[in-house]
Design a protein around this motif. Structure first.
Motif, short mmCIF file in Angstrom:
data_model
loop_
_atom_site.label_atom_id
_atom_site.label_comp_id
_atom_site.label_asym_id
_atom_site.label_seq_id
_atom_site.Cartn_x
_atom_site.Cartn_y
_atom_site.Cartn_z
N GLU A 106 66.11 -23.82 103.16
CA GLU A 106 66.57 -25.52 102.87
C GLU A 106 67.37 -25.40 102.12
OE1 GLU A 106 64.12 -29.02 103.64
OE2 GLU A 106 64.41 -28.82 101.75
N GLN A 107 68.87 -26.25 102.61
CA GLN A 107 70.11 -26.61 101.88
C GLN A 107 70.39 -25.03 100.79
OE1 GLN A 107 68.64 -30.34 99.57
NE2 GLN A 107 69.26 -31.45 100.96
N GLY A 108 69.75 -24.38 101.58
CA GLY A 108 70.98 -23.23 100.50
C GLY A 108 69.76 -22.58 99.53
N LEU A 109 68.50 -23.26 99.70
CA LEU A 109 67.86 -22.03 98.70
C LEU A 109 66.60 -21.84 99.59
CD1 LEU A 109 67.82 -24.65 96.00
CD2 LEU A 109 68.72 -22.57 95.64
N THR A 132 63.39 -20.76 95.10
CA THR A 132 64.52 -19.98 95.28
C THR A 132 65.43 -19.56 95.12
OG1 THR A 132 64.12 -18.01 94.20
CG2 THR A 132 62.95 -18.51 96.24
N TYR A 133 66.08 -18.56 94.53
CA TYR A 133 67.67 -18.38 95.05
C TYR A 133 67.28 -17.35 96.54
CZ TYR A 133 70.17 -20.83 91.12
OH TYR A 133 70.46 -21.59 90.45
N LEU A 134 68.30 -17.74 97.51
CA LEU A 134 68.30 -16.95 98.40
C LEU A 134 68.22 -15.01 98.25
CD1 LEU A 134 69.27 -18.97 101.24
CD2 LEU A 134 67.08 -18.25 100.86
N HIS A 135 69.37 -15.16 97.53
CA HIS A 135 70.05 -13.51 96.87
C HIS A 135 69.34 -12.64 96.13
CE1 HIS A 135 71.39 -15.48 93.64
NE2 HIS A 135 71.47 -14.50 93.48
N THR A 136 68.00 -13.26 95.44
CA THR A 136 67.14 -12.97 94.68
C THR A 136 65.59 -11.78 95.76
OG1 THR A 136 66.11 -14.60 93.58
CG2 THR A 136 68.17 -14.06 92.66
N THR A 137 65.36 -12.36 96.36
CA THR A 137 63.86 -12.20 97.28
C THR A 137 65.12 -11.57 98.47
OG1 THR A 137 63.54 -14.15 97.92
CG2 THR A 137 63.26 -14.25 96.66
N ALA A 138 63.61 -10.26 98.80
CA ALA A 138 63.74 -9.78 100.31
C ALA A 138 63.40 -10.51 100.97
CB ALA A 138 62.41 -8.73 100.66
N VAL A 152 76.55 -18.02 105.47
CA VAL A 152 76.61 -17.78 103.73
C VAL A 152 77.81 -17.61 102.95
CG1 VAL A 152 76.02 -14.98 103.43
CG2 VAL A 152 74.94 -15.36 105.29
N ASP A 153 78.75 -18.18 103.29
CA ASP A 153 79.53 -18.25 102.31
C ASP A 153 79.19 -19.60 101.53
OD1 ASP A 153 81.64 -15.88 102.15
OD2 ASP A 153 82.48 -16.13 104.29
N GLU A 154 79.30 -20.21 102.36
CA GLU A 154 78.81 -22.27 102.24
C GLU A 154 77.41 -21.66 101.07
OE1 GLU A 154 77.42 -24.14 105.34
OE2 GLU A 154 80.00 -24.41 105.62
N ILE A 155 76.66 -20.91 100.85
CA ILE A 155 75.45 -20.85 99.92
C ILE A 155 75.53 -20.11 98.86
CG2 ILE A 155 73.18 -19.92 99.56
CD1 ILE A 155 72.67 -20.19 102.94
N ILE A 156 76.46 -19.86 98.76
CA ILE A 156 77.57 -18.57 97.67
C ILE A 156 78.39 -19.92 96.76
CG2 ILE A 156 78.44 -16.87 97.12
CD1 ILE A 156 78.16 -15.15 99.57
N GLN A 158 77.66 -23.20 97.08
CA GLN A 158 77.29 -23.69 96.65
C GLN A 158 76.02 -23.64 95.34
OE1 GLN A 158 74.37 -25.64 99.49
NE2 GLN A 158 73.71 -27.33 98.50
N ARG A 159 75.18 -22.46 95.35
CA ARG A 159 74.52 -21.70 95.05
C ARG A 159 74.44 -21.03 94.11
NH1 ARG A 159 70.82 -26.23 95.07
NH2 ARG A 159 70.40 -27.10 96.87
#
Length: 251
Positions: A106-109, A132-138, A152-156, A158-159
């Motif tokens: 939700e909203q990049g998290l 939590t940040y998406l890139h740090t968890t399985a 994914v680019d938008e999330i990067i 943004q977050r």
């Protein structure tokens, strides 16, 4: 998307709620100093929130009330994904004896919808509603792998890709390479990328059209999860649970 005409009063109220959530019980003076607001304005906001049950007062200190839990619980209960996945998450925890989790984006998290503890599960800092940040968890990578690349680019953007531990992904190229590997094997892993000493394996849950709804995972201490476990029996169990959820949602 940012509001074109944000309501300042609403923003101040939300800032107070978030401050109480992050700092715990606080007095008017402390909140006024931390948020650079007048004490009278802080008191008025808190009094209004208290009147409607969103804030409680003990002595001279205010804290967030359980009214927010009611709202979150109602929102979660209305989600078909949660309703269908809940029994599978509980079964996964019971079968493995470890901690099973359910996450959505939700909203990049990543937002934890629930967690269920098996007999030997460790106590972690996660709870329903934690972001939590998406890139740090399985869990997060299992979702990112099946989002459109533009999203994914938008999330990067943004977050960001802030590292949480020494093992966290830090670059865009590394993330996209990892997501390609996730798609190839069907599941994602986290080897101490959010919490040192913790290993996690997650699988996405998708609709029949390929839209990713969220992810399901098992987390355990690294001392109890070998590489063979991570890419063998444990992976099979997580994939099986995700498959059951997909079938129940799609058919």
């Amino acid at each position: 998307m940012d509001a074109k005409h944000p309501v300042r009063t609403t923003e101040k109220t939300l800032a107070l709620v978030e401050a109480l959530m992050e700092e715990g019980p606080c007095g008017v003076t402390e909140l006024a100093q931390n948020l650079d607001m007048g004490k009278s304005a802080v008191h008025n906001h808190l009094t209004t929130l208290r009147k409607h049950g969103y804030v409680l007062k003990t002595g001279d200190e205010y804290r967030v009330g359980l009214k927010f839990l009611e709202i979150g619980g109602c929102t979660r209960k209305s989600m078909e994904f949660y309703q269908v996945a809940e029994p599978e998450v509980k079964s996964l925890a019971a079968e493995t004896g470890e901690l099973a989790n359910l996450l959505v984006e939700e909203q990049g998290l990543g937002v934890y919808l629930m967690r269920s503890k098996g007999e030997q599960a460790v106590n972690l800092d996660t709870y329903a509603g934690l972001r939590t940040y998406l890139h740090t968890t399985a869990l997060g990578k299992a979702i990112l792998a099946y989002l459109p690349e533009s999203r994914v680019d938008e999330i990067i953007d943004q977050r960001g890709l802030e590292p949480i531990t020494s093992k966290s992904i830090e670059t865009r190229d590394e993330l996209f390479e990892t997501l390609e590997a996730v798609r190839e094997r069907g599941y994602a892993i986290d080897d101490g990328e959010r919490l040192e000493g913790l290993r996690c394996i997650a699988a996405p849950v998708k609709t029949s059209s390929g839209t990713v709804l969220g992810s399901i995972s098992v987390s355990a201490p690294a001392s109890r999860v070998s590489d063979d476990d991570l890419h063998g029996e444990l992976a099979d169990r997580v994939l099986s649970a995700a498959n059951v959820v997909e079938l129940n949602i799609n058919y």
